[in-house]
Design a protein around this motif. Structure first.
Motif, PDB file in Angstrom:
ATOM      1  N   ASP A   1       0.846  -1.192   0.000  1.00  0.00           N
ATOM      2  CA  ASP A   1       0.000   0.000   0.000  1.00  0.00           C
ATOM      3  C   ASP A   1       0.885   1.247   0.000  1.00  0.00           C
ATOM      4  N   PRO A   2       0.963   1.980  -1.119  1.00  0.00           N
ATOM      5  CA  PRO A   2       1.804   3.178  -1.185  1.00  0.00           C
ATOM      6  C   PRO A   2       1.446   4.225  -0.135  1.00  0.00           C
ATOM      7  N   ASN A   3       0.195   4.227   0.319  1.00  0.00           N
ATOM      8  CA  ASN A   3      -0.204   5.203   1.329  1.00  0.00           C
ATOM      9  C   ASN A   3       0.485   4.970   2.664  1.00  0.00           C
ATOM     10  N   ASP A   4       1.003   3.766   2.852  1.00  0.00           N
ATOM     11  CA  ASP A   4       1.707   3.445   4.090  1.00  0.00           C
ATOM     12  C   ASP A   4       3.219   3.509   3.930  1.00  0.00           C
ATOM     13  N   PHE A   5       3.666   4.045   2.795  1.00  0.00           N
ATOM     14  CA  PHE A   5       5.103   4.068   2.496  1.00  0.00           C
ATOM     15  C   PHE A   5       5.560   5.513   2.332  1.00  0.00           C
ATOM     16  N   PRO A   6       6.761   5.869   2.813  1.00  0.00           N
ATOM     17  CA  PRO A   6       7.234   7.256   2.690  1.00  0.00           C
ATOM     18  C   PRO A   6       7.346   7.708   1.240  1.00  0.00           C
ATOM     19  N   LEU A   7       7.166   9.002   1.022  1.00  0.00           N
ATOM     20  CA  LEU A   7       7.309   9.577  -0.310  1.00  0.00           C
ATOM     21  C   LEU A   7       8.804   9.734  -0.611  1.00  0.00           C
ATOM     22  N   MET A   8       9.342   8.847  -1.436  1.00  0.00           N
ATOM     23  CA  MET A   8      10.782   8.837  -1.699  1.00  0.00           C
ATOM     24  C   MET A   8      11.069   9.438  -3.072  1.00  0.00           C
ATOM     25  N   PHE A   9      11.111  10.759  -3.111  1.00  0.00           N
ATOM     26  CA  PHE A   9      11.410  11.417  -4.376  1.00  0.00           C
ATOM     27  C   PHE A   9      12.907  11.554  -4.595  1.00  0.00           C
ATOM     28  N   ASN A  10      13.686  11.469  -3.518  1.00  0.00           N
ATOM     29  CA  ASN A  10      15.148  11.464  -3.590  1.00  0.00           C
ATOM     30  C   ASN A  10      15.676  10.142  -3.060  1.00  0.00           C
ATOM     31  N   ILE A  11      16.788   9.688  -3.622  1.00  0.00           N
ATOM     32  CA  ILE A  11      17.417   8.432  -3.229  1.00  0.00           C
ATOM     33  C   ILE A  11      18.901   8.697  -3.013  1.00  0.00           C
ATOM     34  N   ARG A  12      19.407   8.341  -1.864  1.00  0.00           N
ATOM     35  CA  ARG A  12      20.822   8.560  -1.572  1.00  0.00           C
ATOM     36  C   ARG A  12      21.674   7.607  -2.404  1.00  0.00           C
ATOM     37  N   SER A  13      22.535   8.175  -3.238  1.00  0.00           N
ATOM     38  CA  SER A  13      23.349   7.343  -4.127  1.00  0.00           C
ATOM     39  C   SER A  13      24.355   6.498  -3.354  1.00  0.00           C
ATOM     40  N   GLU A  14      24.802   6.979  -2.206  1.00  0.00           N
ATOM     41  CA  GLU A  14      25.837   6.272  -1.459  1.00  0.00           C
ATOM     42  C   GLU A  14      25.368   4.917  -0.937  1.00  0.00           C
ATOM     43  N   THR A  15      24.064   4.761  -0.737  1.00  0.00           N
ATOM     44  CA  THR A  15      23.556   3.522  -0.139  1.00  0.00           C
ATOM     45  C   THR A  15      22.573   2.775  -1.037  1.00  0.00           C
TER      46      THR A  15
END
Length: 259
Positions: A72-86
């Motif tokens: 359920d996307p409504n229960d998941f954080p809005l990840m518009f950025n992704i840390r490249s290091e990890t």
């Protein structure tokens, strides 16, 4: 970090830079925000031998990466950025970094310099020499229980360079044109082969232009939000959406239209 960006180039300009088939014309967009559709370029099927047809295609995706295992996307954080290091070691992004690397064409992005809790100055960050750029990104197709699918994507970020560090500690990863093929070729290049591309842009690549707080509102989409103003760090930082703090970068585990 990259919470807003702009794409004001024409379809023809995007196709020329990325050697891609985009398909439809689209209007200039001055204030693109998370959850809105964004243009992502991915590697397509290889053209026939001797053909000049590009093997890259443009696809629309929801700006906000949703891993395939999310129920359920409504229960998941809005990840518009992704840390490249990890990204290579996180369950949310590992498969996409292996198989679904993408490019997001942009004219520049916006960032906010904050002083304390209540003051902020917005900046329009653009290439010093003008022209289009391409952010490194990851794409994932999310499928719902009823079988419907939606393409989603997030922009990779890295530590800020010397120019932008006084404004914010993070910046989007920019892929240079000579490295487009290396980045997009997921069949022949593993994450370790492209790790060196996920680095800050050179210090003289961007310039940061102070702009008004008009950009804070998603509904403000006219060119004047990019006009230079005098820096004013006495301005309030703005109220969080729905009384909540904006979603930070997260490295944990229908039809779209550019119009």
């Amino acid at each position: 970090m990259c919470g807003r960006f702009s794409l004001t180039a024409s379809r023809q300009e995007v196709e020329a830079l990325l050697a891609a088939i985009i398909g439809e014309d689209f209007p200039p967009r001055y204030n693109i925000a998370p959850t809105q559709p964004i243009l992502m370029v991915v590697a397509g099927e290889l053209p026939p031998p001797g053909s000049n047809r590009p093997d890259r295609v443009g696809r629309l995706a929801r700006w906000g990466f949703i891993p395939g295992w999310v129920k359920d996307p409504n229960d998941f954080p809005l990840m518009f950025n992704i840390r490249s290091e990890t990204a290579a070691v996180k369950n949310s992004f590992r498969a996409a970094l292996h198989h679904r690397r993408a490019l997001v064409p942009a004219s520049g992005f916006y960032e906010w310099r904050r002083e304390g809790k209540n003051r902020a100055q917005a900046y329009w960050v653009r290439p010093r020499r003008g022209g289009l750029i391409a952010f490194a990104a990851l794409m994932e197709t999310w499928s719902s229980a009823d079988g419907s699918e939606i393409d989603t994507g997030g922009i990779l970020t890295t530590g800020a360079n010397e120019t932008l560090r006084p404004i914010h500690e993070r910046m989007p990863v920019v892929i240079n044109p000579e490295d487009f093929g290396l980045w997009l070729d997921c069949k022949n290049n593993l994450p370790r082969d492209v790790a060196h591309l996920m680095r800050p842009a050179a210090p003289d690549f961007f310039e940061a232009v102070p702009v008004s707080d008009k950009v804070n509102k998603v509904s403000n989409t006219s060119p004047d939000i990019q006009e230079r103003v005098e820096e004013d760090l006495t301005a309030p930082a703005g109220k969080p959406r729905n009384g909540k703090k904006p979603e930070p970068e997260d490295d944990s585990g229908g039809q779209l239209s550019m119009f």
